[in-house]
Design a protein around this motif. Structure first.
Motif, PDB file in Angstrom:
ATOM      1  N   ARG A   1       0.830  -1.225   0.035  1.00 22.35           N
ATOM      2  CA  ARG A   1      -0.060   0.024   0.065  1.00 22.35           C
ATOM      3  C   ARG A   1       0.813   1.141   0.026  1.00 22.35           C
ATOM      4  NH1 ARG A   1      -5.230   0.030  -0.276  1.00 22.35           N
ATOM      5  NH2 ARG A   1      -6.180  -1.840   0.455  1.00 22.35           N
ATOM      6  N   LYS A   2       1.903   1.322   0.680  1.00 20.32           N
ATOM      7  CA  LYS A   2       3.030   2.356   0.391  1.00 20.32           C
ATOM      8  C   LYS A   2       3.403   2.516  -0.889  1.00 20.32           C
ATOM      9  CE  LYS A   2       5.894   1.441   3.589  1.00 20.32           C
ATOM     10  NZ  LYS A   2       7.126   1.253   4.742  1.00 20.32           N
ATOM     11  N   MET A   3       3.623   1.611  -1.592  1.00 23.64           N
ATOM     12  CA  MET A   3       4.129   1.552  -3.034  1.00 23.64           C
ATOM     13  C   MET A   3       3.044   1.842  -3.929  1.00 23.64           C
ATOM     14  SD  MET A   3       6.950  -1.377  -3.173  1.00 23.64           S
ATOM     15  CE  MET A   3       8.743  -1.257  -2.714  1.00 23.64           C
ATOM     16  N   ILE A   4       1.808   1.497  -3.761  1.00 27.83           N
ATOM     17  CA  ILE A   4       0.755   1.904  -4.558  1.00 27.83           C
ATOM     18  C   ILE A   4      -0.300   2.549  -3.743  1.00 27.83           C
ATOM     19  CG2 ILE A   4      -0.934   0.580  -6.217  1.00 27.83           C
ATOM     20  CD1 ILE A   4       0.807  -1.778  -6.108  1.00 27.83           C
ATOM     21  N   ALA A   5      -0.191   3.757  -3.521  1.00 28.01           N
ATOM     22  CA  ALA A   5      -0.982   4.757  -2.860  1.00 28.01           C
ATOM     23  C   ALA A   5      -2.251   5.160  -3.663  1.00 28.01           C
ATOM     24  CB  ALA A   5      -0.221   5.901  -2.408  1.00 28.01           C
ATOM     25  N   THR A   6      -3.036   4.052  -3.883  1.00 27.89           N
ATOM     26  CA  THR A   6      -4.235   4.433  -4.786  1.00 27.89           C
ATOM     27  C   THR A   6      -5.484   3.556  -4.212  1.00 27.89           C
ATOM     28  OG1 THR A   6      -5.496   4.078  -7.006  1.00 27.89           O
ATOM     29  CG2 THR A   6      -3.591   2.552  -6.185  1.00 27.89           C
ATOM     30  N   PRO A   7      -6.701   4.033  -4.025  1.00 32.45           N
ATOM     31  CA  PRO A   7      -8.000   3.440  -3.362  1.00 32.45           C
ATOM     32  C   PRO A   7      -8.404   2.170  -4.339  1.00 32.45           C
ATOM     33  CG  PRO A   7      -8.521   5.471  -4.321  1.00 32.45           C
ATOM     34  CD  PRO A   7      -7.172   5.531  -4.398  1.00 32.45           C
ATOM     35  N   ASP A   8      -7.685   2.070  -5.577  1.00 31.54           N
ATOM     36  CA  ASP A   8      -7.999   0.926  -6.406  1.00 31.54           C
ATOM     37  C   ASP A   8      -7.273  -0.295  -5.886  1.00 31.54           C
ATOM     38  OD1 ASP A   8      -9.566   2.480  -8.129  1.00 31.54           O
ATOM     39  OD2 ASP A   8      -7.901   3.217  -9.293  1.00 31.54           O
ATOM     40  N   LEU A   9      -6.525  -0.119  -5.138  1.00 35.95           N
ATOM     41  CA  LEU A   9      -5.934  -1.221  -4.794  1.00 35.95           C
ATOM     42  C   LEU A   9      -6.811  -2.381  -3.775  1.00 35.95           C
ATOM     43  CD1 LEU A   9      -3.378  -3.263  -4.915  1.00 35.95           C
ATOM     44  CD2 LEU A   9      -2.473  -1.976  -2.805  1.00 35.95           C
ATOM     45  N   VAL A  10      -7.219  -3.416  -4.376  1.00 37.56           N
ATOM     46  CA  VAL A  10      -8.221  -4.216  -3.471  1.00 37.56           C
ATOM     47  C   VAL A  10      -7.436  -5.173  -2.952  1.00 37.56           C
ATOM     48  CG1 VAL A  10     -10.155  -5.574  -3.737  1.00 37.56           C
ATOM     49  CG2 VAL A  10      -9.835  -3.768  -5.445  1.00 37.56           C
ATOM     50  N   VAL A  11      -7.981  -5.406  -1.699  1.00 36.73           N
ATOM     51  CA  VAL A  11      -7.236  -6.618  -1.072  1.00 36.73           C
ATOM     52  C   VAL A  11      -8.519  -7.544  -0.127  1.00 36.73           C
ATOM     53  CG1 VAL A  11      -5.827  -7.162   1.305  1.00 36.73           C
ATOM     54  CG2 VAL A  11      -5.522  -5.067   0.068  1.00 36.73           C
ATOM     55  N   LYS A  12      -8.446  -8.876  -0.663  1.00 34.52           N
ATOM     56  CA  LYS A  12      -9.336  -9.892  -0.176  1.00 34.52           C
ATOM     57  C   LYS A  12      -8.778 -10.811   0.514  1.00 34.52           C
ATOM     58  CE  LYS A  12     -12.723  -9.410  -3.887  1.00 34.52           C
ATOM     59  NZ  LYS A  12     -13.631  -9.660  -5.178  1.00 34.52           N
ATOM     60  N   TYR A  13      -9.425 -11.260   1.655  1.00 30.89           N
ATOM     61  CA  TYR A  13      -8.958 -12.065   2.627  1.00 30.89           C
ATOM     62  C   TYR A  13      -9.704 -13.470   2.265  1.00 30.89           C
ATOM     63  CZ  TYR A  13      -6.414  -8.519   5.080  1.00 30.89           C
ATOM     64  OH  TYR A  13      -5.322  -7.612   5.278  1.00 30.89           O
ATOM     65  N   TYR A  14      -8.865 -14.661   2.212  1.00 30.16           N
ATOM     66  CA  TYR A  14      -9.421 -16.097   2.480  1.00 30.16           C
ATOM     67  C   TYR A  14      -8.794 -16.693   3.545  1.00 30.16           C
ATOM     68  CZ  TYR A  14     -10.869 -15.254  -2.335  1.00 30.16           C
ATOM     69  OH  TYR A  14     -11.464 -14.587  -3.680  1.00 30.16           O
ATOM     70  N   ARG A  15      -9.601 -17.857   3.844  1.00 35.79           N
ATOM     71  CA  ARG A  15      -8.832 -18.838   4.993  1.00 35.79           C
ATOM     72  C   ARG A  15      -8.737 -20.182   4.274  1.00 35.79           C
ATOM     73  NH1 ARG A  15      -6.679 -16.663   9.566  1.00 35.79           N
ATOM     74  NH2 ARG A  15      -7.681 -14.813   9.991  1.00 35.79           N
ATOM     75  N   LEU A  16      -7.542 -20.726   3.962  1.00 33.43           N
ATOM     76  CA  LEU A  16      -7.240 -22.020   3.201  1.00 33.43           C
ATOM     77  C   LEU A  16      -6.926 -22.985   4.323  1.00 33.43           C
ATOM     78  CD1 LEU A  16      -5.755 -21.043  -0.094  1.00 33.43           C
ATOM     79  CD2 LEU A  16      -8.332 -21.183   0.480  1.00 33.43           C
ATOM     80  N   GLY A  17      -7.220 -24.107   4.340  1.00 34.51           N
ATOM     81  CA  GLY A  17      -6.952 -25.441   5.177  1.00 34.51           C
ATOM     82  C   GLY A  17      -8.035 -25.585   6.481  1.00 34.51           C
ATOM     83  N   ARG A  18      -8.415 -26.585   6.266  1.00 35.86           N
ATOM     84  CA  ARG A  18      -9.649 -26.994   7.318  1.00 35.86           C
ATOM     85  C   ARG A  18      -8.907 -27.068   8.752  1.00 35.86           C
ATOM     86  NH1 ARG A  18     -10.412 -30.816   3.540  1.00 35.86           N
ATOM     87  NH2 ARG A  18      -9.351 -32.413   4.825  1.00 35.86           N
ATOM     88  N   ARG A  19      -7.598 -27.524   8.986  1.00 37.24           N
ATOM     89  CA  ARG A  19      -7.075 -27.418  10.275  1.00 37.24           C
ATOM     90  C   ARG A  19      -6.048 -26.211  10.605  1.00 37.24           C
ATOM     91  NH1 ARG A  19      -8.201 -32.181  12.471  1.00 37.24           N
ATOM     92  NH2 ARG A  19      -8.796 -34.112  10.866  1.00 37.24           N
ATOM     93  N   SER A  20      -5.431 -25.703   9.371  1.00 37.60           N
ATOM     94  CA  SER A  20      -4.456 -24.671   9.514  1.00 37.60           C
ATOM     95  C   SER A  20      -5.031 -23.262   9.459  1.00 37.60           C
ATOM     96  CB  SER A  20      -3.417 -24.875   8.372  1.00 37.60           C
ATOM     97  OG  SER A  20      -3.889 -24.410   7.219  1.00 37.60           O
ATOM     98  N   ASN A  21      -6.324 -23.127   8.959  1.00 35.03           N
ATOM     99  CA  ASN A  21      -7.048 -22.016   8.700  1.00 35.03           C
ATOM    100  C   ASN A  21      -5.939 -20.966   8.265  1.00 35.03           C
ATOM    101  OD1 ASN A  21      -9.314 -20.732   8.955  1.00 35.03           O
ATOM    102  ND2 ASN A  21      -9.080 -19.816  11.042  1.00 35.03           N
ATOM    103  N   THR A  22      -5.099 -21.073   7.264  1.00 36.41           N
ATOM    104  CA  THR A  22      -4.203 -20.125   6.766  1.00 36.41           C
ATOM    105  C   THR A  22      -4.711 -18.923   6.447  1.00 36.41           C
ATOM    106  OG1 THR A  22      -2.606 -22.047   6.703  1.00 36.41           O
ATOM    107  CG2 THR A  22      -2.040 -19.852   5.757  1.00 36.41           C
ATOM    108  N   LYS A  23      -4.422 -17.592   6.635  1.00 36.68           N
ATOM    109  CA  LYS A  23      -4.803 -16.663   6.198  1.00 36.68           C
ATOM    110  C   LYS A  23      -4.108 -16.127   4.977  1.00 36.68           C
ATOM    111  CE  LYS A  23      -5.588 -11.790   7.472  1.00 36.68           C
ATOM    112  NZ  LYS A  23      -5.047 -10.634   8.529  1.00 36.68           N
ATOM    113  N   VAL A  24      -4.829 -15.986   3.771  1.00 34.00           N
ATOM    114  CA  VAL A  24      -4.226 -15.692   2.458  1.00 34.00           C
ATOM    115  C   VAL A  24      -4.960 -14.482   1.877  1.00 34.00           C
ATOM    116  CG1 VAL A  24      -4.245 -16.624   0.000  1.00 34.00           C
ATOM    117  CG2 VAL A  24      -4.021 -17.911   1.938  1.00 34.00           C
ATOM    118  N   ALA A  25      -4.093 -13.372   1.314  1.00 27.82           N
ATOM    119  CA  ALA A  25      -4.451 -12.243   0.875  1.00 27.82           C
ATOM    120  C   ALA A  25      -4.257 -12.064  -0.410  1.00 27.82           C
ATOM    121  CB  ALA A  25      -3.809 -10.915   1.591  1.00 27.82           C
TER     122      ALA A  25
END
Length: 481
Positions: A146-170
């Motif tokens: 976000r510091k390198m791309i200072a624009t409101p057009d940058l979209v960040v979506k979070y996912y949770r993968l892994g039934r047991r690890s529940n790993t955070k993916v952006a």
């Protein structure tokens, strides 16, 4: 879904059961006025000072008219009635607060943040440009982007993968550039992942790529934020995984693996020269041992007479045939490379240098291989290390083996047939439904594939990204000609 119980003791027992009675699960009571409060948390995951200063102390000093949201001074504040939400929040480092008699949980952000500082890239050396590298914390990596791309057009979506690890993916992309069909296809593939845990971005890469048995990498992995930024600006998608400093970029073409961010930090003539050098190095890495085997086994007359005599003299007392020489030396080189990588840095460097010299000298003096074969294999290894992408460099080294076998069986015809098979395979590959091997000879693409053209000639974004806005640079007529 099990909902919260108004009884504090009942909820504590349920949470203990769901957390398998872990020893670091704690429950703390305190009272303010006529209200009884209970905190649920893992003491290994929270910052105890933050709980004391921003939750307990403000509640103890609140007035009767104050609401809980107005009393506590934490940024992350959510409410839920579900036990599963409370458990997930506790595991992530939040503190769960309940008021006696209320069937509701308050999830308060008190995560203990311990991470290494942003450092220089380790696997992608920087000659010019940013010296910052991604780290294992996904939030810090998003902060860098976000510091390198200072624009409101940058979209960040979070996912949770892994039934047991529940790993955070952006997942990151620019809304006005990224192609909607590519985004939908990616979301379909990542949504279909059903696995116990995600250990590294390589898991995601393998689960969403199309050709699983191809040696060629179909997604690009980088640890340099400036490189990720350049691809986002071209309309591509970036994937960040919590716990890994690597970023996956898609969709990419074959040519992206032979490019370096440093190409754009120097003049276009030097940048084009180095890029051509990498392409030549790739060809050498996959074909040079095979070409040597074909020439000395079937077609020595193709070589100049003096070179043929030199090869004959070097092979005069060698016991092994050329094909076994090549395979033996390449396997030995891979063993040395793995030993260098796996050992501690000082020992690894010593093993690499001493082992290479000792083995090279011994095998030549014992007439196991010829001196020319040692030179060929060393030159092949150096050429493969010139490829910026580790995945593409490894693929080039592995491809040299079928080239050797085809050359040993059919000679130079086998070498040519191997090239045709590789080109046909590349032409059939797709990444996210987009052709992988875009032609480098096309007038529109050659300025940023085989060459690094002048900035003024890079008017359009790369074709494989299918960006909504294809124009990258606009030069007004009559200016800066």
């Amino acid at each position: 879904m099990i909902k919260a119980d108004p009884s504090l003791d009942s909820n504590e027992k349920s949470l203990q059961d769901m957390l398998s009675h872990s020893s670091d699960f704690k429950a703390t009571n305190f009272q303010s006025g006529d209200r009884m409060y209970r905190l649920f948390y893992l003491d290994t995951m929270i910052e105890l000072e933050a709980v004391q200063e921003h939750i307990i102390r403000p509640i103890l000093h609140q007035t009767n008219e104050s609401t809980l949201r107005g009393s506590v001074s934490v940024l992350e504040f959510t409410e839920t009635e579900l036990l599963i939400d409370a458990v997930n929040a506790i595991v992530e480092g939040n503190t769960v607060l309940q008021i006696d008699g209320e069937a509701k949980f308050y999830l308060l952000g008190t995560e203990l943040k311990k991470e290494r500082a942003v450092n220089i890239p380790v696997n992608e050396r920087v000659l010019r440009g940013s010296n910052e590298a991604l780290i294992e914390n996904v939030s810090t990596n998003i902060n860098l982007m976000r510091k390198m791309i200072a624009t409101p057009d940058l979209v960040v979506k979070y996912y949770r993968l892994g039934r047991r690890s529940n790993t955070k993916v952006a997942v990151l992309y620019l809304r006005d550039l990224a192609n909607e069909e590519v985004i939908q296809e990616f979301e379909r593939r990542i949504g279909s992942i059903d696995i116990d845990y995600i250990e590294a971005p390589g898991f995601i890469e393998e689960l969403i790529e199309e050709k699983r048995f191809s040696l060629f990498p179909q997604l690009l992995i980088s640890e340099r934020p400036d490189r990720v930024r350049s691809y986002l600006m071209n309309g591509k998608i970036a994937i960040l995984t919590d716990g890994s400093p690597d970023c996956i970029i898609l969709p990419v073409s074959f040519w992206a693996f032979l490019q370096s961010p440093d190409d754009y930090q120097i003049g276009w003539l030097l940048g084009s020269t180095f890029r051509l050098l990498r392409i030549v190095s790739f060809i050498i890495a996959i074909s040079l041992p095979g070409a040597y085997v074909a020439l000395v086994t079937f077609d020595p007359r193709v070589l100049p007479f003096e070179i043929a005599l030199t090869l004959q003299s070097s092979m005069q007392y060698v016991a092994m045939p050329p094909v076994l020489e090549a395979i033996f030396m390449l396997v030995t080189l891979e063993i040395l490379r793995e030993a260098t990588v796996r050992l501690a840095s000082p020992i690894g460097q010593t093993i690499g240098v001493v082992g290479g010299i000792v083995i090279g000298t011994v095998v030549v003096q014992s007439n196991l291989v010829s001196t020319m074969m040692v030179i060929i294999v060393a030159f092949t290894a150096i050429a493969s290390f010139n490829i910026p992408s580790y995945e593409m460099s490894s693929a080039a080294r592995l491809l040299s083996y079928p080239f050797i076998l085809m050359s040993a069986i059919f000679g130079l015809i086998g070498l040519e047939l191997s090239f045709l098979l590789v080109l046909a395979h590349l032409a059939r590959l797709h990444t996210m439904g987009i052709p992988y091997f875009y032609s480098g000879m096309n007038k529109e693409t050659i300025v940023d594939t085989l060459f690094r053209g002048p900035i003024r000639s890079l008017k359009n974004r790369t074709k494989e990204s299918l960006a909504k806005d294809k124009t990258r640079i606009r030069i007004q007529k009559g200016k800066n000609k």
